[in-house]
Design an enzyme around this catalytic site. Structure first.
Site, short mmCIF file in Angstrom:
data_model
loop_
_atom_site.label_atom_id
_atom_site.label_comp_id
_atom_site.label_asym_id
_atom_site.label_seq_id
_atom_site.Cartn_x
_atom_site.Cartn_y
_atom_site.Cartn_z
N THR A 25 -4.86 94.91 67.25
CA THR A 25 -4.67 93.55 67.74
C THR A 25 -4.11 92.68 66.61
O THR A 25 -4.15 93.07 65.44
CB THR A 25 -5.99 92.92 68.22
OG1 THR A 25 -6.93 92.91 67.15
CG2 THR A 25 -6.57 93.68 69.40
N GLU A 26 -3.60 91.53 67.00
CA GLU A 26 -3.14 90.60 65.97
C GLU A 26 -4.36 90.12 65.18
O GLU A 26 -5.49 90.14 65.67
CB GLU A 26 -2.38 89.42 66.58
CG GLU A 26 -3.22 88.44 67.36
CD GLU A 26 -2.40 87.26 67.87
OE1 GLU A 26 -1.73 86.61 67.04
OE2 GLU A 26 -2.43 86.99 69.08
N CYS A 77 -5.95 86.94 62.82
CA CYS A 77 -5.80 85.54 62.46
C CYS A 77 -6.18 85.38 60.99
O CYS A 77 -7.19 85.92 60.54
CB CYS A 77 -6.66 84.65 63.35
SG CYS A 77 -6.00 84.50 65.02
N ASP A 119 -12.16 88.84 71.38
CA ASP A 119 -13.36 89.58 71.80
C ASP A 119 -13.65 89.46 73.29
O ASP A 119 -14.68 88.94 73.70
CB ASP A 119 -14.58 89.15 70.99
CG ASP A 119 -14.59 89.77 69.61
OD1 ASP A 119 -13.66 90.54 69.31
OD2 ASP A 119 -15.51 89.50 68.83
#
Length: 296
Positions: free
Chosen positions: A104-105, A107, A171
């Site tokens: 996933t990306e 942050c 999530d």
């Protein structure tokens, strides 16, 4: 010019590489939950850092329902595309090590709870900007076909790119996909943020609005709701009897207090994400001129 993190990454060996050879995993843990571990990783094709989410399936050999739920999370994430929802890049099952892996990306500044603790001097306008982005993410989920209920929204499940003030919901492991006019049935979530009707196992997407209200409360007070309770049973009793967290009394701004109360109202009285986005609470929050450039 490469960042210090980037230079460090280039020196570090990968401890694992995905079957395509595109993604490499470092040993650094970004987060650890009940179900999965999240590691820092690198996308060699695009030259960006990503998050490598890894679930050890052997932990659930006797729980096929949990494995089904994990696959559902991944399938759900792959179908979502919104600037305020964490993006899923790739997924595969490692049969040899019996793990489910998905990229996933990432942050840059982690979750909103830790970020807010680190930066104690934040203006109300900034908090409203973050709140508005969370609402935009919820609006996307709730108007998605079928409707998606997050069910575990809290400040540790919201992530931030602090350099541009960009907020994303992540999530979605407890998310429920429900058809129109159908309610969901199961008790899951973080007790301090769970709407009363969640405990009754008959609820709609409005549970996310309640949780969002608690997120706003935490952002404003720097205190996790119901921190006066020392166990889950006490929290449950207060929530189900409609007793508000003590931290709500610490909110001095009447506008903020009234906005949080709107979110915590009875399910039928709670505004939708779309209605809240049009609330006067956000009147002074202007859209960034470069918002589309930031998110594209």
């Amino acid at each position: 010019m490469p960042s210090e993190n980037q230079e460090q990454s280039d020196k570090e060996p990968f401890v694992e590489i995905d079957p395509s050879g595109r993604y490499g995993r470092y040993n650094e843990l970004l987060g650890c939950g009940a179900v999965k571990k999240v590691y820092r990783a690198f996308d060699q094709e695009d030259g960006i850092e990503v998050a490598w989410n890894q679930v050890k399936l052997r932990n659930f050999t006797n729980d096929p329902a949990m494995i089904e739920r994990l696959y559902a999370e991944v399938g759900l994430l792959r179908s979502l595309a919104d600037k305020n929802i964490i993006t899923l890049y790739n997924v595969w099952r490692d049969a040899e090590n019996n793990t489910l892996n998905f990229m996933t990306e990432v942050c840059t500044n982690g979750n909103l709870r830790d970020y807010r603790k680190k930066h104690k001097h934040v203006s109300l306008i900034a908090l409203k900007k973050w709140s508005k982005q969370i609402l935009k993410g919820l609006e996307y989920l709730h108007t998605h076909e079928p409707c998606v209920i997050h069910r575990d929204l809290n400040c540790s499940n919201v992530f931030i790119n602090g350099n541009i003030g960009q907020v994303k919901i992540g999530d979605l492991g407890l998310a429920a996909i429900v058809g129109k006019n159908h309610s969901a049935h199961s008790v899951l979530g973080t007790p301090e943020f769970m709407a009363p009707e969640l405990y009754e196992e008959d609820y709609t997407e409005m549970v996310d609005i309640y949780s969002f209200g608690m997120c706003v409360l935490e952002m404003v007070t720097l205190e996790i709701p119901y921190s006066e309770c020392d166990n889950v049973v006490k929290i449950y009793k207060k929530v189900t009897s409609g007793v508000r967290p003590q931290s709500l009394n610490k909110v001095e701004d009447p506008e903020v207090k009234a906005f949080v109360e709107k979110c915590l109202a009875q399910p039928r009285a709670r505004p939708s994400a779309t209605e809240l986005l049009n609330d006067p609470f956000f009147d002074e929050v202007e859209e960034d001129d470069n918002e589309e450039n930031v998110y594209s």
